[in-house]
Scaffold this active site. Structure first.
Site, short mmCIF file in Angstrom:
data_model
loop_
_atom_site.label_atom_id
_atom_site.label_comp_id
_atom_site.label_asym_id
_atom_site.label_seq_id
_atom_site.Cartn_x
_atom_site.Cartn_y
_atom_site.Cartn_z
N SER A 170 31.22 -2.22 107.30
CA SER A 170 31.76 -3.47 107.50
C SER A 170 33.46 -3.38 107.55
O SER A 170 33.88 -2.41 107.04
CB SER A 170 31.37 -4.38 106.00
N TYR A 183 30.86 -5.71 96.72
CA TYR A 183 30.43 -5.87 98.20
C TYR A 183 31.50 -4.94 98.81
O TYR A 183 31.21 -3.57 99.66
CB TYR A 183 30.24 -6.98 98.70
P1 NAD Z 1 20.85 -10.17 106.71
O1 NAD Z 1 20.59 -10.83 105.37
O2 NAD Z 1 20.31 -10.85 108.08
O3 NAD Z 1 19.75 -8.67 106.76
C1 NAD Z 1 20.05 -7.75 105.69
C2 NAD Z 1 18.69 -7.13 105.60
O4 NAD Z 1 18.50 -6.01 104.73
C3 NAD Z 1 17.42 -7.78 105.65
O5 NAD Z 1 16.35 -7.59 106.73
C4 NAD Z 1 17.10 -7.79 104.34
O6 NAD Z 1 15.66 -7.72 104.00
C5 NAD Z 1 17.44 -6.19 104.07
N1 NAD Z 1 17.54 -5.65 102.55
C6 NAD Z 1 18.00 -6.27 101.52
N2 NAD Z 1 17.53 -5.69 100.53
C7 NAD Z 1 16.82 -4.58 100.94
C8 NAD Z 1 16.44 -3.37 100.16
N3 NAD Z 1 16.57 -3.30 98.97
N4 NAD Z 1 15.72 -2.68 100.80
C9 NAD Z 1 15.44 -2.79 102.35
N5 NAD Z 1 15.86 -3.76 102.86
C10 NAD Z 1 16.78 -4.70 102.28
O7 NAD Z 1 22.28 -9.74 107.03
P2 NAD Z 1 23.06 -9.03 108.13
O8 NAD Z 1 24.20 -9.55 108.34
O9 NAD Z 1 22.12 -8.52 109.22
O10 NAD Z 1 23.46 -7.51 107.24
C11 NAD Z 1 22.99 -6.15 107.69
C12 NAD Z 1 24.05 -5.36 107.28
O11 NAD Z 1 25.30 -5.61 107.92
C13 NAD Z 1 24.37 -5.33 106.02
O12 NAD Z 1 24.50 -3.97 105.44
C14 NAD Z 1 25.81 -6.07 106.09
O13 NAD Z 1 26.74 -5.48 104.84
C15 NAD Z 1 26.49 -5.65 107.47
N6 NAD Z 1 27.46 -6.51 107.78
C16 NAD Z 1 27.12 -7.59 108.22
C17 NAD Z 1 28.16 -8.24 108.47
C18 NAD Z 1 27.99 -10.10 109.09
O14 NAD Z 1 28.88 -10.78 109.43
N7 NAD Z 1 26.61 -10.43 109.28
C19 NAD Z 1 29.38 -8.05 108.78
C20 NAD Z 1 29.57 -6.82 108.22
C21 NAD Z 1 28.57 -5.83 107.70
#
Ligand code: NAD
Length: 285
Positions: A170, A183
């Site tokens: 991130s 986080y």
């Molecule tokens: P999201 O909530 O749409 O997806 C998260 C996914 O992780 C889901 O499929 C959820 O079921 C899964 N998950 C959660 N706990 C779990 C576990 N214990 N075991 C297996 N799967 C698990 O969120 P996203 O935005 O798609 O996030 C995905 C990644 O991207 C994360 O690591 C997040 O920190 C990172 N990220 C997202 C953003 C953003 O702006 N959306 C920015 C920076 C980083």
């Protein structure tokens, strides 16, 4: 839409691009692949020719839908329910993948979550949950992948590397984030785990890198973009003037997983519309 008057977009703001089969014959595992970024990455890897294991922890229907979409693009896929913070469940998932697909070439360690709190009110449960899924989960999956990469070695007809790992980090591996210390700590941990691992296994021709997404439109951060006021506020942090979409991250992941990025080792690729450029300093400082 002008950059000075952004409104909340209802359709993808990323350009449309035709998929290429850069990953033909490769086997990939994407954790947290039934939502948001992981879903987009899993579909894009499939469109690029890789067979994909769609990991998820809950939501059988959404995981099946991702599998169906990958299969429609001509690749093979199956869903596997496992909590990435559980050593036993991760081991079982890799065992199943190797039984069904024979090996693993690409790991995208993506699963992650937030449990936000003011620091003085943060509970052990909130701290442990975020560190357990976001950081320990990536450690457990990367360890299993490395074991298989080392066992198998390079297969030149598949890839010039012995394996690729992409850690979903991130911008908050770099930008401090008050109210989200658990986080940001997990993402800072991913940075140095990724770099240490990359240094350790590069001599074996295993490539480990990270993607640092900025604000991407997914369920994790709905409140940051789902009203015009929130979207306008968000735009003050993004020089490029639009929110990111899962396909922006997915395209970076396909490239990082492919031999087109063969000399890219131990790098975090920020895909953030310039969020890490300290936009406040454009007019101040
Ligand atoms: P999201 O909530 O749409 O997806 C998260 C996914 O992780 C889901 O499929 C959820 O079921 C899964 N998950 C959660 N706990 C779990 C576990 N214990 N075991 C297996 N799967 C698990 O969120 P996203 O935005 O798609 O996030 C995905 C990644 O991207 C994360 O690591 C997040 O920190 C990172 N990220 C997202 C953003 C953003 O702006 N959306 C920015 C920076 C980083």
């Amino acid at each position: 839409m002008t950059t000075s008057e952004p409104t909340t977009p209802t359709e993808s703001t990323a350009p449309a691009l035709a998929p290429q089969k850069l990953l033909a014959g490769q086997k990939a595992l994407v954790t947290g692949a039934n939502s948001g970024i992981g879903r987009g990455v899993a579909i894009a890897l499939g469109q690029a020719g890789a067979d994909v294991v769609v990991n998820y922890v809950d939501g059988d229907d959404s995981a099946s839908a991702v599998v169906d979409e990958i299969r429609r693009s001509g690749a093979n896929a199956f869903a596997y329910k496992a909590d990435v913070s559980s050593e036993d469940q991760v081991a079982g998932m890799f065992k199943s993948m190797i039984q069904q697909f024979g090996t693993i070439d690409i790991l995208v360690a993506n699963a992650g979550l937030q449990r936000d709190s003011a620091f003085h009110q943060m509970t052990m449960a909130q701290w442990n949950m975020v560190l357990g899924v976001n950081l320990t989960g990536q450690f457990l999956c990367a360890r299993e992948a490395i074991r298989e990469f080392l066992r198998r070695g390079i297969v030149p007809s598949v890839s010039c590397a012995a394996g690729k790992i992409i850690c979903m980090s991130s911008v908050h591996q770099q930008i401090p984030w008050g109210g989200h210390a658990n986080y940001a700590t997990s993402k800072g941990g991913i940075k140095l785990m990724m770099e240490s691992l990359a240094q350790e296994v590069a001599p074996k021709r295993i490539r480990v890198n990270a993607i640092g997404p900025g604000a991407i439109r997914t369920p994790i951060n709905t409140s940051a973009w789902n009203t015009p006021e929130a979207y306008n506020q968000l735009m003050t942090l993004i020089p490029y003037g639009r929110i990111g979409e899962p396909e922006d991250i997915a395209r970076a992941a396909v490239w990082l997983a492919s031999d087109h990025s063969d000399y890219v080792v131990g790098t975090t690729l920020f895909v953030d519309g310039g969020m890490t450029l300290y936009p406040g300093f454009a007019t101040g400082g």
